[in-house]
Design an enzyme around this catalytic site. Structure first.
Site, PDB file in Angstrom:
ATOM      1  N   HIS A  38     -44.019  62.490  11.445  1.00 33.96           N
ATOM      2  CA  HIS A  38     -44.377  61.284  12.199  1.00 33.96           C
ATOM      3  C   HIS A  38     -43.896  61.447  13.625  1.00 33.96           C
ATOM      4  O   HIS A  38     -42.749  61.792  13.871  1.00 33.96           O
ATOM      5  CB  HIS A  38     -43.722  60.054  11.565  1.00 33.96           C
TER       6      HIS A  38
ATOM      7  N   SER B 254     -40.640  53.609  14.250  1.00 35.63           N
ATOM      8  CA  SER B 254     -41.961  53.034  14.482  1.00 35.63           C
ATOM      9  C   SER B 254     -41.841  51.815  15.393  1.00 35.63           C
ATOM     10  O   SER B 254     -40.972  50.959  15.203  1.00 35.63           O
ATOM     11  CB  SER B 254     -42.582  52.639  13.147  1.00 35.63           C
TER      12      SER B 254
ATOM     13  N   ILE C 259     -41.109  51.876  18.647  1.00 37.77           N
ATOM     14  CA  ILE C 259     -40.125  52.003  19.723  1.00 37.77           C
ATOM     15  C   ILE C 259     -40.760  52.301  21.074  1.00 37.77           C
ATOM     16  O   ILE C 259     -40.129  52.176  22.115  1.00 37.77           O
ATOM     17  CB  ILE C 259     -39.070  53.086  19.370  1.00 37.77           C
TER      18      ILE C 259
ATOM     19  N   LYS D  80     -43.356  55.118  21.541  1.00 41.58           N
ATOM     20  CA  LYS D  80     -43.820  56.502  21.714  1.00 41.58           C
ATOM     21  C   LYS D  80     -45.258  56.546  22.220  1.00 41.58           C
ATOM     22  O   LYS D  80     -45.575  57.291  23.158  1.00 41.58           O
ATOM     23  CB  LYS D  80     -43.704  57.265  20.385  1.00 41.58           C
ATOM     24  N   SER D  81     -46.140  55.764  21.600  1.00 46.90           N
ATOM     25  CA  SER D  81     -47.557  55.767  22.004  1.00 46.90           C
ATOM     26  C   SER D  81     -47.735  55.193  23.403  1.00 46.90           C
ATOM     27  O   SER D  81     -48.560  55.672  24.183  1.00 46.90           O
ATOM     28  CB  SER D  81     -48.396  54.972  20.989  1.00 46.90           C
TER      29      SER D  81
ATOM     30  N   ASP E 170     -49.086  59.577  16.130  1.00 47.27           N
ATOM     31  CA  ASP E 170     -48.708  59.063  14.815  1.00 47.27           C
ATOM     32  C   ASP E 170     -48.360  60.172  13.821  1.00 47.27           C
ATOM     33  O   ASP E 170     -47.285  60.168  13.230  1.00 47.27           O
ATOM     34  CB  ASP E 170     -49.785  58.156  14.227  1.00 47.27           C
TER      35      ASP E 170
ATOM     36  N   ARG F  84     -23.805  62.533  29.620  1.00 45.06           N
ATOM     37  CA  ARG F  84     -24.295  62.211  30.962  1.00 45.06           C
ATOM     38  C   ARG F  84     -24.527  63.455  31.807  1.00 45.06           C
ATOM     39  O   ARG F  84     -25.189  63.382  32.843  1.00 45.06           O
ATOM     40  CB  ARG F  84     -23.302  61.278  31.664  1.00 45.06           C
TER      41      ARG F  84
END
Length: 314
Positions: free
Chosen positions: A142, A159, A161, A163-164, A181, A247
């Site tokens: 995924h 799912s 968050i 990404k797409s 996906d 950092r």
């Protein structure tokens, strides 16, 4: 879950325009399951130790010239023993016709005989390359796979968050989508992975609140690629004030996929962070590291020199 694959012999015949000199009764159902092919040189002399009957067998000018020097009875004995191992098929290069003894034993043992006009070495190398790609170990993950400045970045995370949404912003900036996906990942060599999209969802992307869009039609065919090497994994996580994040970038993170360690960055996000811009910088930074330049190491060395110099002056 790792899937295993096979290639139908009929598919190989069609791909390489091979001639079927004799089709066994199970010709249409024969599968190739190993990526290597073999030239049965020692086997023609009667040595069958370590013989691998799973491989496609290829004969060229050398093998056929050797057989021509034998008597018909000797050829019958050799082919009788060779074909008894029930390998997928015998492929004869350079359009050399199979002799009568070869055809007789092929019918006896139900072995398919193929022919090609190509030179033997060319035939062997191209078939191995084709089978390596077709039979490569693979897994479906995924995530979203995009190409940014030539670097293949696999975006992973929970799912919803973003990404797409990040991928769409990258498309607007001129980068390309490979998969949304679900990403099919192949291990094409000992240290490289290639990702592609399942045929059903290729070129499509889902945006919550809008739905499914066709990237190739909305942004143009230049905005999509069928596959790309995976050079970097970016794990997107919600910002956690209790978490301590690197950092400087000195901590080398990797994700193991199919036995290959891929460099990984963990990017915490909060509202207002420009994720697409961060991904562009991550891609360029990863490319610089592959070229031998590491800004974090350079900065650390510079700081160390500064403190060493000040301590010396004190």
């Amino acid at each position: 879950m790792i899937d295993t694959y096979s290639v139908l012999l009929t598919t190989l015949v069609k791909e390489f325009h091979l001639e079927v000199a004799y089709a066994s009764t199970d010709y249409a159902s024969i599968h190739l399951t190993v990526e290597d092919v073999a030239r049965p040189g020692l086997q023609l002399a009667g040595y069958f130790d370590h013989f691998e009957p799973m491989r496609l067998q290829v004969m060229g000018n050398v093998e056929m010239s050797y057989l021509d020097k034998l008597t018909p009875t000797e050829r019958s004995i050799i082919f009788d023993r060779l074909f008894s191992y029930k390998f997928p098929a015998l492929l004869i290069a350079r359009n050399i016709p199979p002799d009568e003894q070869c055809m007789e034993m092929a019918r006896k043992h139900n072995i398919t005989i193929l022919r090609s006009p190509e030179a033997t070495s060319t035939l062997v190398s191209t078939i191995i390359t084709y089978l390596k790609a077709a039979l490569a170990p693979r897994i479906t993950r995924h995530g979203v796979l995009v190409e940014v400045y030539g670097e293949g970045i696999l975006l992973i995370g929970d799912s919803g968050i973003g990404k797409s949404e990040a991928a769409v912003e990258l498309l607007k900036r001129g980068h390309r989508l490979i998969a949304d996906d679900a990403v099919e990942i192949k291990k094409v060599s000992t240290n490289s992975l290639v990702g592609t999209a399942p045929e059903l969802i290729r070129n499509y992307i889902e945006l919550r609140g809008i739905g499914i869009i066709n990237v190739a039609k909305l942004f143009g065919v230049g905005a999509v690629r069928s596959q790309n090497e995976i050079n970097l994994v970016v794990k997107i996580v919600p910002w956690n004030t209790l978490e301590v994040y690197d950092r400087l970038g000195l901590e080398e993170q990797y994700m193991e996929i199919l036995g290959v360690n891929i460099p990984m960055n963990t990017i915490p996000i909060t509202p207002g962070r420009n994720l697409a811009m961060i991904l562009e910088v991550a891609a360029m930074n990863n490319r610089q590291k592959k070229m031998g330049y590491n800004a974090a190491q350079e900065f650390t060395e510079q700081v160390d020199r500064h403190f060493a110099s000040n301590m010396g002056n004190g």
